[in-house]
Design an enzyme around this catalytic site. Structure first.
Site, PDB file in Angstrom:
ATOM      1  N   GLY A 125      -8.473  98.201  29.721  1.00  0.00           N
ATOM      2  CA  GLY A 125      -8.725  97.222  30.941  1.00  0.00           C
ATOM      3  C   GLY A 125      -8.667  96.074  31.172  1.00  0.00           C
ATOM      4  O   GLY A 125      -9.469  95.389  31.928  1.00  0.00           O
ATOM      5  N   SER A 211      -4.896  99.129  24.332  1.00  0.00           N
ATOM      6  CA  SER A 211      -5.105  98.020  24.839  1.00  0.00           C
ATOM      7  C   SER A 211      -6.231  97.280  24.754  1.00  0.00           C
ATOM      8  O   SER A 211      -6.635  96.842  23.239  1.00  0.00           O
ATOM      9  CB  SER A 211      -4.647  97.987  26.540  1.00  0.00           C
ATOM     10  OG  SER A 211      -4.394  96.891  26.905  1.00  0.00           O
TER      11      SER A 211
END
Length: 532
Positions: A125, A211
Site C-alpha cells: 500500500g 509491493s
C-alpha cells in the site's frame, strides 16, 4: 470487493484454547472449522498522544482472559476512490495488533508437539494505505495446508515515516523516523517469542509481502535488529530496491518534516514543536495523503535515518551489506505501478537514451502502441529489472533463490486487462481468495490459484517451491536465466522471455550510475507553506 472478512461468521466456542503470552496476559480465540483464529492481539502499546512518533513500546500486562475474536482497526489512513473494503473504514492510531490462523490439530493433540511452519504477511500500500484485515488477505486457505499464518498492522503515512529535527533531538538511541519498520520488527519479535504457543515453529518463519510489503522485506534484510527474526522470504513485486523508488536522505526528510509542520503553523524546531505536532488531530496528520496523492514535499516514505537504514537499499545490496535468507522472488508481467501520462520521448530523456533505442527493444515489429511501450518500460524500470538484479545479489551469498513471474489473467478480467497481469493481481491467487476479487471464477482460475498457493506453501515448509505435477523449480544458481512462469498457457520453467528488455534497462542504469553516483539529489528548494 463486497465486504470485509472481518465480518465473516465464525463458529465461537467457550472451549476455544486459552493462550498465555510472554509478558502480556492470556488470550482466547475462536474456532473456524479446522482452524483456531486469534484476531486483534496487541504486540505493542497504542502509539497515541505522547507515544506518537516513538518506537513501539511494550504492551501493558492485563488481568483475566482477553477475547481476541475481532479484528482491531487498521492504521490511520485515507482510503482512495477505488477502496471499497469495509475494513478501510475502521481506522485508528491505536492499531498495533496482529492476527493468527493456526491448525486446530495442534490444540487437539498438544502431546504430539508437532510444530508447523510459520508465514508472516506484510501488507502493501505504498506505506500509506492497507491493513491486515482486508478480506483479500484472508489466509485461511494457506493455514489449512498446515501453516501457522500471522498478519499485522504497522504505522503508515506520516504516523509511520516522519522526520523532524525535534524528533531526532528527543531520541536518545536515534530510534526515529522509520516507525513503521520498527513496528514490523516488533511484530516479528513477538512472533519469535510467542508463536510456539500456537503450534508455530519459531525456527521456520517465512515473511512474505507484496509491493510495499516486499520493499519492507528488502529493507529488513539490511537491518541488524531484524537479523534472525525470519528464516526465509517471499518478495512479490517489491519496490524498495528500485532506482525508481529511492529512500529519502535524512536532511531532505527533515526538510519535508519542517515543511509539514509549517503547513500547520508550527514554526519552532524544539520541544515545543513536538508538543504541537503530537497535539494535531489524526486527520491533520493524514492530511489527504494516500496512493493517489503521495505529497512528495510533505511525505518522505522510507528514510535513511542512519540507524535502521544507513544507506540506499541499492547501495546496500551492491556492497553486500545485507543478511541473506533463502528467497522466492518475482513480479507480474504488467507490473507498472503508475501508467504515466508522459510521452515516450520524455521517458527516453529521463533514462538518458533514445526513442529509437527503446523501440528497437520494445517494438521491433512496429505493432505496439506508445502507451503499451510506456507501460512495459515503466514496469521494467520500477520492478522487473530491480527484481532480477536483487535475486542474483542474494544468490551470490550462496543462498537458494527462486525467481517467478505471474502473467495469468483471470477469465473475468481478460476483456479489460490490456497491459498484462497488473501490479498486485497475484494476491488473490496466493491466498486462494479469487471470489473476493472477481464476480465469476473459472475452473482454470481455481487451478492456477491452487498451484501458486501450494508453491508458496512448499517454500515455507521446506525451502523448495516445486509442486508435484508441475515443472521442477530450480534456484537461479543452477538456472541463472530461468524462472517459473505462471502464465496463460500454463506453468512453465523457462528462460525469462523479457531477458532482452531487462538487459537493456540494466545497461541504461549502469551507464547512468557511472555518470552520477548520487542517485537522489537533495531538493533544497522545497516549496514552503505560508505561515501566520
Amino acid at each position: 470487493m463486497s465486504g470485509s472478512f472481518a465480518d465473516t461468521p465464525q463458529i465461537e466456542s467457550k472451549n476455544a484454547p486459552v493462550i498465555s503470552l510472554q509478558n502480556q496476559g492470556k488470550i482466547q480465540g475462536i474456532f473456524d472449522r479446522n482452524l483456531v483464529i486469534f484476531k486483534g492481539v496487541p504486540y505493542a502499546s497504542p502509539p497515541v498522544q505522547s507515544f506518537r512518533w516513538l518506537p513501539p513500546q511494550p504492551v501493558q500486562k492485563w488481568q483475566g482472559i482477553k477475547e481476541t475474536t475481532r479484528f482491531a482497526p487498521i492504521c490511520s489512513q485515507k482510503a482512495t476512490s477505488w477502496d471499497t473494503d469495509p475494513a478501510l473504514k475502521n481506522t485508528s492510531e491505536d492499531c498495533l495488533y496482529l492476527n493468527i490462523w493456526a491448525p486446530k490439530a495442534f490444540f487437539d493433540h498438544p502431546q504430539d508437539q508437532h510444530l508447523y511452519p510459520v508465514m508472516v504477511w506484510i501488507h502493501g500500500g505504498a506505506f500509506v494505505s492497507g491493513g491486515s484485515s482486508l478480506e483479500i488477505y484472508n489466509p485461511s486457505a494457506l493455514a489449512q495446508q498446515g501453516i501457522v499464518v500471522v498478519s499485522f498492522n504497522y504505522r503508515l503515512g506520516r504516523f509511520g515515516f516522519f522526520a523532524h529535527p525535534a524528533l531526532k533531538q528527543e531520541s536518545e538511541e536515534d530510534q526515529w523516523a522509520n516507525y513503521g519498520l520498527m513496528d514490523q520488527i516488533a511484530a516479528l519479535k513477538w512472533v519469535k517469542n510467542n508463536i510456539i504457543s500456537f503450534g508455530g515453529d519459531s525456527n521456520n518463519v517465512t515473511v512474505f509481502g507484496e509491493s510495499a510489503g516486499g520493499a519492507s522485506i528488502i529493507s529488513l534484510m539490511t537491518i541488524t535488529d531484524a537479523k534472525g527474526l525470519f528464516d526465509k522470504a517471499i518478495i512479490q513485486s517489491g519496490t524498495g530496491h528500485s532506482k525508481a523508488f529511492p529512500l529519502t536522505p535524512q536532511n531532505q526528510a527533515e526538510a519535508i518534516g519542517i515543511n509539514f509542520a509549517q503547513k500547520h503553523h508550527i514554526l519552532s524546531s524544539g520541544v515545543d514543536a513536538l508538543q504541537e505536532l503530537r497535539s494535531l488531530p489524526t486527520d491533520y496528520i493524514i492530511d489527504d495523503l494516500n496512493i493517489q496523492n503521495l505529497q512528495p514535499n510533505l511525505f518522505a516514505g522510507l528514510i535513511i535515518d542512519q540507524t535502521l537504514l544507513t544507506q540506499s537499499l541499492e547501495e546496500a545490496y551492491v556492497k553486500g551489506d545485507f543478511y541473506p535468507v533463502p528467497l522466492l522472488i518475482g513480479d507480474t508481467d504488467g507490473d507498472g505501478l503508475l501508467l504515466s501520462k508522459t510521452s515516450l520521448a520524455d521517458l527516453a530523456k529521463d533514462l538518458h537514451t533514445t526513442t529509437e533505442a527503446i523501440n528497437h527493444i520494445y517494438n521491433p515489429d512496429n505493432k505496439k502502441s506508445e502507451s503499451s511501450i510506456i507501460h512495459q518500460l515503466i514496469a521494467d524500470t520500477q520492478i522487473l529489472e530491480p527484481t532480477r538484479q536483487l535475486a542474483h545479489q542474494v544468490a551470490s551469498k550462496n543462498k537458494p533463490v527462486y525467481r517467478f513471474r505471474f502473467s495469468y489473467i483471470a477469465d473475468a478480467a481478460r476483456s479489460y486487462s490490456s497491459f498484462g497481469a497488473t501490479h498486485a493481481s497475484e494476491i488473490p491467487y496466493i491466498f486462494d481468495n479469487l471470489s473476493k476479487a472477481y464476480r465469476s471464477v473459472s475452473n482454470q482460475d481455481h487451478a492456477m490459484a491452487k498451484a501458486i498457493m501450494m508453491s508458496w506453501v512448499n517454500f515455507a515448509k521446506n525451502g523448495n517451491p516445486s509442486v508435484q505435477g508441475f515443472p521442477i523449480f530450480l534456484p537461479i544458481n543452477q538456472a541463472p536465466e530461468q524462472l517459473l512462469h505462471f502464465g496463460m498457457d500454463g506453468i512453465k520453467f523457462e528462460k525469462d522471455p523479457f531477458k532482452n528488455r531487462l538487459d537493456f534497462i540494466e545497461s541504461i542504469f549502469t551507464k547512468k550510475n557511472s555518470k552520477n553516483k548520487q542517485d537522489i539529489p537533495v531538493n533544497k528548494n522545497l516549496p514552503k507553506y505560508p505561515t501566520r
